[in-house]
Design a protein around this motif. Structure first.
Motif, PDB file in Angstrom:
ATOM      1  N   ALA A 101      -5.895   0.651   1.284  1.00 25.87           N
ATOM      2  CA  ALA A 101      -5.084  -0.544   1.534  1.00 25.87           C
ATOM      3  C   ALA A 101      -5.529  -1.695   0.636  1.00 25.87           C
ATOM      4  O   ALA A 101      -4.696  -2.387   0.026  1.00 25.87           O
ATOM      5  CB  ALA A 101      -5.168  -0.937   3.004  1.00 25.87           C
ATOM      6  N   VAL A 102      -6.838  -1.887   0.530  1.00 27.49           N
ATOM      7  CA  VAL A 102      -7.349  -2.944  -0.350  1.00 27.49           C
ATOM      8  C   VAL A 102      -6.990  -2.616  -1.801  1.00 27.49           C
ATOM      9  O   VAL A 102      -6.541  -3.489  -2.554  1.00 27.49           O
ATOM     10  CB  VAL A 102      -8.875  -3.116  -0.174  1.00 27.49           C
ATOM     11  CG1 VAL A 102      -9.418  -4.137  -1.161  1.00 27.49           C
ATOM     12  CG2 VAL A 102      -9.213  -3.517   1.258  1.00 27.49           C
ATOM     13  N   THR A 103      -7.163  -1.367  -2.187  1.00 24.04           N
ATOM     14  CA  THR A 103      -6.835  -0.939  -3.545  1.00 24.04           C
ATOM     15  C   THR A 103      -5.362  -1.167  -3.851  1.00 24.04           C
ATOM     16  O   THR A 103      -5.005  -1.596  -4.952  1.00 24.04           O
ATOM     17  CB  THR A 103      -7.200   0.551  -3.729  1.00 24.04           C
ATOM     18  OG1 THR A 103      -8.601   0.707  -3.521  1.00 24.04           O
ATOM     19  CG2 THR A 103      -6.824   1.048  -5.111  1.00 24.04           C
ATOM     20  N   THR A 104      -4.492  -0.902  -2.895  1.00 24.13           N
ATOM     21  CA  THR A 104      -3.062  -1.127  -3.077  1.00 24.13           C
ATOM     22  C   THR A 104      -2.784  -2.587  -3.420  1.00 24.13           C
ATOM     23  O   THR A 104      -2.020  -2.887  -4.340  1.00 24.13           O
ATOM     24  CB  THR A 104      -2.287  -0.717  -1.804  1.00 24.13           C
ATOM     25  OG1 THR A 104      -2.495   0.681  -1.577  1.00 24.13           O
ATOM     26  CG2 THR A 104      -0.803  -0.995  -1.932  1.00 24.13           C
ATOM     27  N   VAL A 105      -3.422  -3.483  -2.699  1.00 26.57           N
ATOM     28  CA  VAL A 105      -3.225  -4.916  -2.968  1.00 26.57           C
ATOM     29  C   VAL A 105      -3.763  -5.281  -4.350  1.00 26.57           C
ATOM     30  O   VAL A 105      -3.087  -5.973  -5.126  1.00 26.57           O
ATOM     31  CB  VAL A 105      -3.901  -5.771  -1.863  1.00 26.57           C
ATOM     32  CG1 VAL A 105      -3.879  -7.245  -2.226  1.00 26.57           C
ATOM     33  CG2 VAL A 105      -3.230  -5.527  -0.516  1.00 26.57           C
ATOM     34  N   VAL A 106      -4.957  -4.814  -4.675  1.00 22.92           N
ATOM     35  CA  VAL A 106      -5.560  -5.123  -5.983  1.00 22.92           C
ATOM     36  C   VAL A 106      -4.674  -4.602  -7.110  1.00 22.92           C
ATOM     37  O   VAL A 106      -4.421  -5.306  -8.098  1.00 22.92           O
ATOM     38  CB  VAL A 106      -6.987  -4.545  -6.079  1.00 22.92           C
ATOM     39  CG1 VAL A 106      -7.531  -4.645  -7.505  1.00 22.92           C
ATOM     40  CG2 VAL A 106      -7.919  -5.251  -5.102  1.00 22.92           C
ATOM     41  N   LEU A 107      -4.190  -3.373  -6.969  1.00 22.89           N
ATOM     42  CA  LEU A 107      -3.352  -2.799  -8.027  1.00 22.89           C
ATOM     43  C   LEU A 107      -1.986  -3.477  -8.109  1.00 22.89           C
ATOM     44  O   LEU A 107      -1.434  -3.640  -9.202  1.00 22.89           O
ATOM     45  CB  LEU A 107      -3.221  -1.291  -7.841  1.00 22.89           C
ATOM     46  CG  LEU A 107      -4.518  -0.519  -8.080  1.00 22.89           C
ATOM     47  CD1 LEU A 107      -4.345   0.949  -7.699  1.00 22.89           C
ATOM     48  CD2 LEU A 107      -4.990  -0.652  -9.520  1.00 22.89           C
ATOM     49  N   ALA A 108      -1.436  -3.903  -6.981  1.00 24.98           N
ATOM     50  CA  ALA A 108      -0.169  -4.642  -7.009  1.00 24.98           C
ATOM     51  C   ALA A 108      -0.340  -5.947  -7.773  1.00 24.98           C
ATOM     52  O   ALA A 108       0.497  -6.291  -8.630  1.00 24.98           O
ATOM     53  CB  ALA A 108       0.324  -4.900  -5.585  1.00 24.98           C
ATOM     54  N   VAL A 109      -1.414  -6.661  -7.502  1.00 24.88           N
ATOM     55  CA  VAL A 109      -1.676  -7.920  -8.216  1.00 24.88           C
ATOM     56  C   VAL A 109      -1.903  -7.635  -9.702  1.00 24.88           C
ATOM     57  O   VAL A 109      -1.427  -8.381 -10.566  1.00 24.88           O
ATOM     58  CB  VAL A 109      -2.870  -8.670  -7.586  1.00 24.88           C
ATOM     59  CG1 VAL A 109      -3.277  -9.869  -8.433  1.00 24.88           C
ATOM     60  CG2 VAL A 109      -2.537  -9.106  -6.165  1.00 24.88           C
TER      61      VAL A 109
END
Length: 139
Positions: A12-20
């Motif tokens: 979930a954290v990785t998803t946010v980082v990669l989206a940004v």
């Protein structure tokens, strides 16, 4: 053996980082995520930065896990993520930018599948490869 909620939290954290990363095109953010992937692959997902956050801040607030899972498939998934992170970082820093965005997007898709649906694509690849090598060793 690991609490399966930990890798899902990390996803979930990785998803946010990669989206940004994809939205901003920031190669340094992708490089940071790549380091997180590498630490997870080499030192274990419990020792990766998001794993430490889960272990010390999130898990104490949850009940015990219903079951535990083998750490090898998520570690393999972290290694696959690291490969895509390296390709993406190189693409964003040196070009072609399409390589950077494509690699980041593929890593994002895999992380999102795990975070949203509990489906770890890298883990499934690990299991297929392992079963192929075990079957190949028997023949």
């Amino acid at each position: 053996m690991v609490d399966p909620r930990g890798p899902r939290f990390a996803a979930a954290v990785t998803t946010v980082v990669l989206a940004v990363t994809i939205i901003t095109g920031n190669p340094w953010l992708l490089l940071g995520q790549t380091v997180v992937f590498l630490v997870g692959a080499v030192a274990g997902i419990r020792n990766a930065p998001y794993g430490l956050v889960f272990r010390y801040l999130v898990r104490p607030r949850l009940g015990p896990p219903a079951d535990l899972e083998d750490e090898a498939p998520p570690r393999f998934a972290q290694a696959v993520g690291a490969v895509f992170g390296v390709l993406g970082t190189v693409g964003l820093l040196a070009g072609p930018a399409a390589l950077g965005y494509s690699a980041a997007a593929l890593a994002f898709a895999a992380a999102f599948l795990n975070a949203a649906f509990g489906f770890c694509l890298g883990c499934q690849i690990y299991l297929v490869l392992r079963s192929a090598t075990v079957k190949g060793a028997r023949t």
